[in-house]
Design a protein around this motif. Sequence first.
Motif, PDB file in Angstrom:
ATOM      1  N   PHE A 151      -5.729  -0.951   4.041  1.00  0.00           N
ATOM      2  CA  PHE A 151      -7.051  -0.527   2.740  1.00  0.00           C
ATOM      3  C   PHE A 151      -8.064  -1.415   2.214  1.00  0.00           C
ATOM      4  O   PHE A 151      -7.839  -3.048   2.646  1.00  0.00           O
ATOM      5  CB  PHE A 151      -6.015  -0.702   1.058  1.00  0.00           C
ATOM      6  CG  PHE A 151      -6.519   0.622   0.084  1.00  0.00           C
ATOM      7  CD1 PHE A 151      -5.434   1.855   0.623  1.00  0.00           C
ATOM      8  CD2 PHE A 151      -7.432   0.426  -0.127  1.00  0.00           C
ATOM      9  CE1 PHE A 151      -6.916   2.581  -0.383  1.00  0.00           C
ATOM     10  CE2 PHE A 151      -8.345   1.867  -0.993  1.00  0.00           C
ATOM     11  CZ  PHE A 151      -7.675   2.824  -1.094  1.00  0.00           C
ATOM     12  N   PHE A 191      -0.977  12.502   1.686  1.00  0.00           N
ATOM     13  CA  PHE A 191       0.375  12.715   0.586  1.00  0.00           C
ATOM     14  C   PHE A 191      -0.830  13.751  -0.503  1.00  0.00           C
ATOM     15  O   PHE A 191      -0.125  13.915  -1.784  1.00  0.00           O
ATOM     16  CB  PHE A 191      -0.163  11.075   0.019  1.00  0.00           C
ATOM     17  CG  PHE A 191       0.441   9.512   0.423  1.00  0.00           C
ATOM     18  CD1 PHE A 191       1.951   9.645  -0.137  1.00  0.00           C
ATOM     19  CD2 PHE A 191       0.466   8.922   1.080  1.00  0.00           C
ATOM     20  CE1 PHE A 191       3.162   8.972   0.921  1.00  0.00           C
ATOM     21  CE2 PHE A 191       0.437   8.210   1.238  1.00  0.00           C
ATOM     22  CZ  PHE A 191       1.469   7.776   1.349  1.00  0.00           C
ATOM     23  N   ALA A 207      -0.473   8.591  -4.721  1.00  0.00           N
ATOM     24  CA  ALA A 207       0.428   8.087  -3.231  1.00  0.00           C
ATOM     25  C   ALA A 207      -1.060   7.578  -2.054  1.00  0.00           C
ATOM     26  O   ALA A 207      -0.356   5.971  -2.137  1.00  0.00           O
ATOM     27  CB  ALA A 207       1.038   8.751  -2.925  1.00  0.00           C
ATOM     28  N   GLY A 208      -1.579   7.817  -2.429  1.00  0.00           N
ATOM     29  CA  GLY A 208      -2.316   7.810  -1.034  1.00  0.00           C
ATOM     30  C   GLY A 208      -3.730   6.535  -1.292  1.00  0.00           C
ATOM     31  O   GLY A 208      -4.182   5.864  -0.406  1.00  0.00           O
ATOM     32  N   GLY A 209      -3.408   6.261  -3.089  1.00  0.00           N
ATOM     33  CA  GLY A 209      -4.616   4.922  -3.258  1.00  0.00           C
ATOM     34  C   GLY A 209      -4.271   4.169  -4.418  1.00  0.00           C
ATOM     35  O   GLY A 209      -3.977   3.747  -4.323  1.00  0.00           O
ATOM     36  N   THR A 210      -2.727   4.698  -4.450  1.00  0.00           N
ATOM     37  CA  THR A 210      -1.554   3.051  -4.740  1.00  0.00           C
ATOM     38  C   THR A 210      -1.297   1.803  -4.219  1.00  0.00           C
ATOM     39  O   THR A 210      -1.556   1.063  -3.047  1.00  0.00           O
ATOM     40  CB  THR A 210      -0.647   3.765  -5.066  1.00  0.00           C
ATOM     41  OG1 THR A 210      -1.073   4.637  -6.277  1.00  0.00           O
ATOM     42  CG2 THR A 210       0.561   2.700  -6.185  1.00  0.00           C
ATOM     43  N   ILE A 226       0.412  -1.281  -0.325  1.00  0.00           N
ATOM     44  CA  ILE A 226       0.063  -0.310  -0.488  1.00  0.00           C
ATOM     45  C   ILE A 226       1.160   1.306  -0.320  1.00  0.00           C
ATOM     46  O   ILE A 226       1.419   1.144   0.839  1.00  0.00           O
ATOM     47  CB  ILE A 226      -1.013   0.183   1.510  1.00  0.00           C
ATOM     48  CG1 ILE A 226      -1.717  -1.041   1.243  1.00  0.00           C
ATOM     49  CG2 ILE A 226      -1.950   1.324   1.353  1.00  0.00           C
ATOM     50  CD1 ILE A 226      -2.662  -1.549   2.513  1.00  0.00           C
ATOM     51  N   SER A 227       0.279   1.750  -0.739  1.00  0.00           N
ATOM     52  CA  SER A 227       1.443   3.831  -1.152  1.00  0.00           C
ATOM     53  C   SER A 227       2.362   3.261  -1.005  1.00  0.00           C
ATOM     54  O   SER A 227       2.844   2.369  -2.105  1.00  0.00           O
ATOM     55  CB  SER A 227       1.020   4.133   0.200  1.00  0.00           C
ATOM     56  OG  SER A 227       0.645   5.575   0.227  1.00  0.00           O
ATOM     57  N   ASP A 228       3.129   3.887  -0.338  1.00  0.00           N
ATOM     58  CA  ASP A 228       5.001   4.000   0.472  1.00  0.00           C
ATOM     59  C   ASP A 228       5.312   2.798   0.881  1.00  0.00           C
ATOM     60  O   ASP A 228       7.013   3.106   1.255  1.00  0.00           O
ATOM     61  CB  ASP A 228       5.202   5.503   0.084  1.00  0.00           C
ATOM     62  CG  ASP A 228       5.110   5.820   1.517  1.00  0.00           C
ATOM     63  OD1 ASP A 228       4.491   4.892   2.412  1.00  0.00           O
ATOM     64  OD2 ASP A 228       4.785   7.370   2.095  1.00  0.00           O
ATOM     65  N   HIS A 245      -2.990   4.541   9.499  1.00  0.00           N
ATOM     66  CA  HIS A 245      -3.549   5.185   7.909  1.00  0.00           C
ATOM     67  C   HIS A 245      -4.339   3.885   7.644  1.00  0.00           C
ATOM     68  O   HIS A 245      -3.776   3.266   6.928  1.00  0.00           O
ATOM     69  CB  HIS A 245      -2.129   5.760   7.574  1.00  0.00           C
ATOM     70  CG  HIS A 245      -2.249   6.874   8.230  1.00  0.00           C
ATOM     71  ND1 HIS A 245      -0.497   6.765   9.206  1.00  0.00           N
ATOM     72  CD2 HIS A 245      -2.395   7.700   9.008  1.00  0.00           C
ATOM     73  CE1 HIS A 245      -0.559   7.606   9.959  1.00  0.00           C
ATOM     74  NE2 HIS A 245      -0.802   9.143   8.909  1.00  0.00           N
ATOM     75  N   LEU A 246      -5.477   4.094   6.856  1.00  0.00           N
ATOM     76  CA  LEU A 246      -6.454   3.043   6.378  1.00  0.00           C
ATOM     77  C   LEU A 246      -6.830   3.741   5.066  1.00  0.00           C
ATOM     78  O   LEU A 246      -7.334   5.445   4.954  1.00  0.00           O
ATOM     79  CB  LEU A 246      -7.981   3.005   7.258  1.00  0.00           C
ATOM     80  CG  LEU A 246      -8.801   1.746   7.398  1.00  0.00           C
ATOM     81  CD1 LEU A 246      -7.889   0.318   6.434  1.00  0.00           C
ATOM     82  CD2 LEU A 246      -9.399   1.567   8.683  1.00  0.00           C
ATOM     83  N   GLY A 247      -7.166   3.366   4.192  1.00  0.00           N
ATOM     84  CA  GLY A 247      -7.744   3.848   3.134  1.00  0.00           C
ATOM     85  C   GLY A 247     -10.093   3.001   2.036  1.00  0.00           C
ATOM     86  O   GLY A 247      -9.105   1.847   2.787  1.00  0.00           O
ATOM     87  N   LEU A 279      -5.592   7.323   4.725  1.00  0.00           N
ATOM     88  CA  LEU A 279      -4.590   7.385   4.212  1.00  0.00           C
ATOM     89  C   LEU A 279      -4.290   8.606   2.879  1.00  0.00           C
ATOM     90  O   LEU A 279      -3.009   8.652   2.708  1.00  0.00           O
ATOM     91  CB  LEU A 279      -4.363   6.232   3.606  1.00  0.00           C
ATOM     92  CG  LEU A 279      -2.561   5.814   3.070  1.00  0.00           C
ATOM     93  CD1 LEU A 279      -2.295   5.412   3.873  1.00  0.00           C
ATOM     94  CD2 LEU A 279      -3.829   4.284   2.650  1.00  0.00           C
ATOM     95  N   HIS A 280      -5.192   8.898   2.332  1.00  0.00           N
ATOM     96  CA  HIS A 280      -4.506   9.718   1.374  1.00  0.00           C
ATOM     97  C   HIS A 280      -4.439  11.334   1.480  1.00  0.00           C
ATOM     98  O   HIS A 280      -3.633  11.505   1.335  1.00  0.00           O
ATOM     99  CB  HIS A 280      -6.509   9.809   0.792  1.00  0.00           C
ATOM    100  CG  HIS A 280      -6.459   9.314  -0.223  1.00  0.00           C
ATOM    101  ND1 HIS A 280      -6.957   7.895  -0.098  1.00  0.00           N
ATOM    102  CD2 HIS A 280      -7.025   8.550  -1.291  1.00  0.00           C
ATOM    103  CE1 HIS A 280      -7.528   6.499  -0.690  1.00  0.00           C
ATOM    104  NE2 HIS A 280      -6.833   7.071  -2.010  1.00  0.00           N
TER     105      HIS A 280
END
Lengths: 148, 148, 148
Positions: free
Chosen positions: A76, B140, B43-46, A58-60, A115-117, B136-137
């Motif tokens: 996520f 970034f 980045a936050g959605g990847t 996820i992300s970075d 940190h959650l999407g 998360l988004h």
Amino acid sequence: MPHLVILYSSNLESRTDVSALCRRLADTMLAQRDEGGRAVFPAGGTRVFAYPAPHFAISDGGAAGRVAGGDGDYGFAYLNLRMGRGRSEAVQQGVGGALMAVAKAHFEPLMTAMHLGVTLQIDVGSEVFDAKYSTLHPLFNKTDNKVD
Amino acid sequence: MPHLVILYSSNLESRTDVSALCRRLADTMLAQRDEGGRAVFPAGGTRVFAYPAPHFAISDGGAAGRVAGGDGDYGFAYLNLRMGRGRSEAVQQGVGGALMAVAKAHFEPLMTAMHLGVTLQIDVGSEVFDAKYSTLHPLFNKTDNKVD
Amino acid sequence: MPHLVILYSSNLESRTDVSALCRRLADTMLAQRDEGGRAVFPAGGTRVFAYPAPHFAISDGGAAGRVAGGDGDYGFAYLNLRMGRGRSEAVQQGVGGALMAVAKAHFEPLMTAMHLGVTLQIDVGSEVFDAKYSTLHPLFNKTDNKVD
């Protein structure tokens, strides 16, 4: 149809009750009504499947989360509803809003813990072949509407 | 968005590090730039999710592989990237080429050890509803571009 | 391509042999012929992946099933075939009918033991990028047709 598939990072597995989320989402789908007051979805075809991903990225990977004071453990959840053709845009938006409200309520306690999407998307199927075989649908056929 | 989902036969699970593959693919998505030098993906959605299939069937089940001198143990990995609308064909092809290069490098050692198929496809989403809820988004948002 | 992905409720896992179903479906795909007698699908690209969902919710959760005299344990299996563009509608319908016949035969014994729904849909891919890397496809290249 409809079905809702949840793909999520497996680090959420011990943090939240995904079976309960599935049930609430299914109940919400069953409660949807169109402009004429009819059920949007046939009860016998409504299902939610959820799959924790044993491998994920996820992300970075956590760098920005650690800079922000977190532990860098990102989560996520992606919710994807596929429904049949023939419903109005108002119905589609109403369904999406109702399901997203359930997802928000469910994940809200986790949002500050990590940190959650969470993303929800609705697709309208464009299948070229569609067949059913079921002893489940007939339980509801008297009350279900015709659109699937 | 974007997300990349990897479906693969579970006989690959002990042969290759799929978590490492997920990380490399995510890093590659984050490194993509468009014609104007902007990040292609937020980045936050990847995210990348990978799922070994506990049950699978591939091709003829091994007969041709044994005839060719192998042990008939076939493997398959299917990588599917879903991205949002609004990107140029050049960007789409560039992303696909970069991700496929990662997949090739990752699976290359396995290619001679077994009969293995790797396929990458990119779909552009045609969702009718799209909603996000995320802590998360925002990590970034200052540097992410607007297209999701 | 093609690939067939089966998503199903994990309560079916101990009740039926999903690996056997995968094999029969793959064999059925390989046996398909078009109007000219050519193989519809390339052998090297034909795969079936099946995933039991550890979390799921189906229909009303069991209430109607119990009223009907069952134990309220619902099951669902969703079969989704994705194939490439360029095949006739007759071929698409023929493939769907053949696969559904396999699914019906497989699940028939379960249909009376529980309330079970089985749905098969075929999608034609609209991918914007498609790449392969394989030591599996070359086993069959001499006899495969060109459409993928």
